[in-house]
Design an enzyme around this catalytic site. Structure first.
Site, PDB file in Angstrom:
ATOM      1  N   ASN A   9       0.864  -1.178   0.000  1.00  0.00           N
ATOM      2  CA  ASN A   9       0.000   0.000   0.000  1.00  0.00           C
ATOM      3  C   ASN A   9       0.903   1.231   0.000  1.00  0.00           C
ATOM      4  O   ASN A   9       1.505   1.555   1.019  1.00  0.00           O
ATOM      5  CB  ASN A   9      -0.893  -0.044   1.258  1.00  0.00           C
ATOM      6  CG  ASN A   9      -1.721   1.216   1.429  1.00  0.00           C
ATOM      7  OD1 ASN A   9      -1.798   2.056   0.528  1.00  0.00           O
ATOM      8  ND2 ASN A   9      -2.352   1.365   2.590  1.00  0.00           N
ATOM      9  N   TRP A  10       0.976   1.892  -1.157  1.00  0.00           N
ATOM     10  CA  TRP A  10       1.900   3.031  -1.283  1.00  0.00           C
ATOM     11  C   TRP A  10       1.329   4.301  -0.646  1.00  0.00           C
ATOM     12  O   TRP A  10       2.013   5.313  -0.591  1.00  0.00           O
ATOM     13  CB  TRP A  10       2.228   3.284  -2.761  1.00  0.00           C
ATOM     14  CG  TRP A  10       3.037   2.190  -3.395  1.00  0.00           C
ATOM     15  CD1 TRP A  10       3.451   1.019  -2.813  1.00  0.00           C
ATOM     16  CD2 TRP A  10       3.565   2.169  -4.733  1.00  0.00           C
ATOM     17  NE1 TRP A  10       4.186   0.278  -3.696  1.00  0.00           N
ATOM     18  CE2 TRP A  10       4.275   0.958  -4.900  1.00  0.00           C
ATOM     19  CE3 TRP A  10       3.491   3.054  -5.808  1.00  0.00           C
ATOM     20  CZ2 TRP A  10       4.909   0.615  -6.085  1.00  0.00           C
ATOM     21  CZ3 TRP A  10       4.123   2.699  -7.002  1.00  0.00           C
ATOM     22  CH2 TRP A  10       4.837   1.500  -7.134  1.00  0.00           C
ATOM     23  N   LYS A  11       0.087   4.263  -0.243  1.00  0.00           N
ATOM     24  CA  LYS A  11      -0.569   5.437   0.358  1.00  0.00           C
ATOM     25  C   LYS A  11      -0.357   6.678  -0.532  1.00  0.00           C
ATOM     26  O   LYS A  11      -0.274   6.541  -1.746  1.00  0.00           O
ATOM     27  CB  LYS A  11      -0.069   5.646   1.785  1.00  0.00           C
ATOM     28  CG  LYS A  11      -0.219   4.359   2.623  1.00  0.00           C
ATOM     29  CD  LYS A  11      -0.079   4.569   4.086  1.00  0.00           C
ATOM     30  CE  LYS A  11      -0.221   3.217   4.791  1.00  0.00           C
ATOM     31  NZ  LYS A  11      -0.173   3.338   6.231  1.00  0.00           N
ATOM     32  N   HIS A  94      -9.723   1.158   5.003  1.00  0.00           N
ATOM     33  CA  HIS A  94      -8.441   1.326   5.709  1.00  0.00           C
ATOM     34  C   HIS A  94      -8.658   2.250   6.911  1.00  0.00           C
ATOM     35  O   HIS A  94      -9.437   3.205   6.834  1.00  0.00           O
ATOM     36  CB  HIS A  94      -7.398   1.910   4.749  1.00  0.00           C
ATOM     37  CG  HIS A  94      -6.014   1.859   5.320  1.00  0.00           C
ATOM     38  ND1 HIS A  94      -5.572   2.762   6.255  1.00  0.00           N
ATOM     39  CD2 HIS A  94      -4.988   0.998   5.107  1.00  0.00           C
ATOM     40  CE1 HIS A  94      -4.320   2.453   6.588  1.00  0.00           C
ATOM     41  NE2 HIS A  94      -3.949   1.385   5.905  1.00  0.00           N
ATOM     42  N   GLU A  96      -7.003   4.602   8.038  1.00  0.00           N
ATOM     43  CA  GLU A  96      -6.743   6.025   7.781  1.00  0.00           C
ATOM     44  C   GLU A  96      -7.963   6.686   7.142  1.00  0.00           C
ATOM     45  O   GLU A  96      -8.226   7.868   7.359  1.00  0.00           O
ATOM     46  CB  GLU A  96      -5.487   6.169   6.894  1.00  0.00           C
ATOM     47  CG  GLU A  96      -4.223   5.897   7.708  1.00  0.00           C
ATOM     48  CD  GLU A  96      -3.046   5.396   6.913  1.00  0.00           C
ATOM     49  OE1 GLU A  96      -3.052   5.476   5.670  1.00  0.00           O
ATOM     50  OE2 GLU A  96      -2.084   4.908   7.552  1.00  0.00           O
ATOM     51  N   GLY A 172       2.197   2.148  10.776  1.00  0.00           N
ATOM     52  CA  GLY A 172       3.123   3.272  10.616  1.00  0.00           C
ATOM     53  C   GLY A 172       3.861   3.643  11.884  1.00  0.00           C
ATOM     54  O   GLY A 172       4.525   4.665  11.943  1.00  0.00           O
ATOM     55  N   GLY A 233       2.717  -1.249   4.336  1.00  0.00           N
ATOM     56  CA  GLY A 233       2.705   0.170   3.980  1.00  0.00           C
ATOM     57  C   GLY A 233       4.127   0.652   3.713  1.00  0.00           C
ATOM     58  O   GLY A 233       4.706   0.406   2.661  1.00  0.00           O
ATOM     59  N   GLY A 234       4.718   1.301   4.707  1.00  0.00           N
ATOM     60  CA  GLY A 234       6.027   1.945   4.564  1.00  0.00           C
ATOM     61  C   GLY A 234       7.075   1.091   3.864  1.00  0.00           C
ATOM     62  O   GLY A 234       7.753   1.564   2.940  1.00  0.00           O
TER      63      GLY A 234
HETATM   64  P1  PGA Z   1       2.656   0.239   7.677  1.00  0.00           P
HETATM   65  O1  PGA Z   1       1.208   0.430   7.028  1.00  0.00           O
HETATM   66  O2  PGA Z   1       3.227  -1.052   7.121  1.00  0.00           O
HETATM   67  O3  PGA Z   1       3.427   1.431   7.263  1.00  0.00           O
HETATM   68  O4  PGA Z   1       2.455   0.134   9.148  1.00  0.00           O
HETATM   69  C1  PGA Z   1       0.341  -0.643   6.835  1.00  0.00           C
HETATM   70  C2  PGA Z   1      -0.974  -0.164   6.242  1.00  0.00           C
HETATM   71  O5  PGA Z   1      -1.425   0.917   6.610  1.00  0.00           O
HETATM   72  O6  PGA Z   1      -1.595  -0.828   5.387  1.00  0.00           O
END
Ligand code: PGA
Length: 256
Positions: A9-11, A94, A96, A172, A233-234
């Protein structure tokens, strides 16, 4: 052999140019694996550029969100209809988006149903906040999110769905949950799906773990019986790390 799905997930990272460069770097090192599906989810704007570049035997594409309607007066939104043929997966609910965009389970349920209608695999995210965990409510929160988010689908459709367990406090933060914390919740997810849709549907459901997954800890999650992959994510923005995680999944699937 156990099948794994590893999702990046590149956000809100990577301009279209950067996204294309990242895909090229990933593809220079990636190998096709029969029992691992690797998915990258760039921002909407980069999707068509990445789609031109991507080798489908190496990476599938996913979106990070979608609107539940096919078209209409919804400024700034992207629909499942528009994603058809471009994205095979879509992340829905998600944390977020639940937090910053105030997405409710009711809305999320409509998105899950709309994704399935367009033959896009929804990756439904569920997970408790730190305060829920401290108050011993983690299970109840996750069960409620499943009941809410899956209220509009049938047992036949569950086979096309993925659920990602992402404790909000682990996203995150660099502090992943421990496998001991993840396992009971993942068991509750499978049990809830069984109660809602039957044993067969529950058995075929893929469940991912997400929250500060990296090359050093991914193996401990993938080794859990009821875990079928990771939502990253990251660490998915670092091509060497993302490839390393895919290779760990491939090694584990060969060992099973
Ligand atoms: P993260 O994010 O690996 O940076 O904790 C995961 C996600 O939000 O899908």
């Amino acid at each position: 052999m156990k099948h794994y799905t590893i999702v990046g997930n590149w956000k809100m990272h990577q301009t279209p140019d950067q996204a294309v460069r990242l895909v090229k770097k990933l593809q220079a090192q990636a190998k096709p694996h029969t029992h691992v599906t690797s998915v990258i989810c760039p921002p909407f704007l980069s999707l068509p550029y990445v789609e031109k570049e991507v080798q489908k035997d190496l990476f599938k594409l996913g979106a990070q969100n979608m609107h539940e309607q096919d078209e209409g007066a919804f400024t700034g939104e992207i629909s499942g209809l528009m994603l058809t043929g471009m994205a095979d997966y879509v992340i829905v609910g998600h944390s977020e988006r639940r937090q910053h965009e105030h997405e409710t389970d009711k809305r999320i349920a409509k998105k899950v149903a709309a994704a399935l209608r367009h033959d896009i695999t929804p990756i439904l995210c569920v997970g408790e906040k730190l305060s829920d965990r401290q108050e011993n409510h983690a299970r109840r929160v996750v069960v409620d999110q499943l009941h809410g988010g899956l209220s509009q689908i049938t047992s036949e459709e569950v086979g096309k769905l993925i659920v990602a367990y992402e404790p909000v406090w682990a996203i995150g933060s660099g502090e992943s949950a421990t496998p001991d914390q993840v396992e009971p919740i993942v068991n509750v997810i499978r049990q809830t799906i069984e109660e809602m849709f039957g044993e067969q549907a529950s058995g075929s459901l893929e469940i991912l773990y997400g929250g500060s997954v990296n090359p050093d800890n991914i193996k401990s999650f993938l080794a859990l019986k009821h875990i079928n992959g990771a939502l990253v994510g990251g660490a998915s923005l670092n091509y060497e790390q993302f490839i390393a995680m895919i290779e760990t999944a491939a090694d584990l699937s060969n060992a099973r």
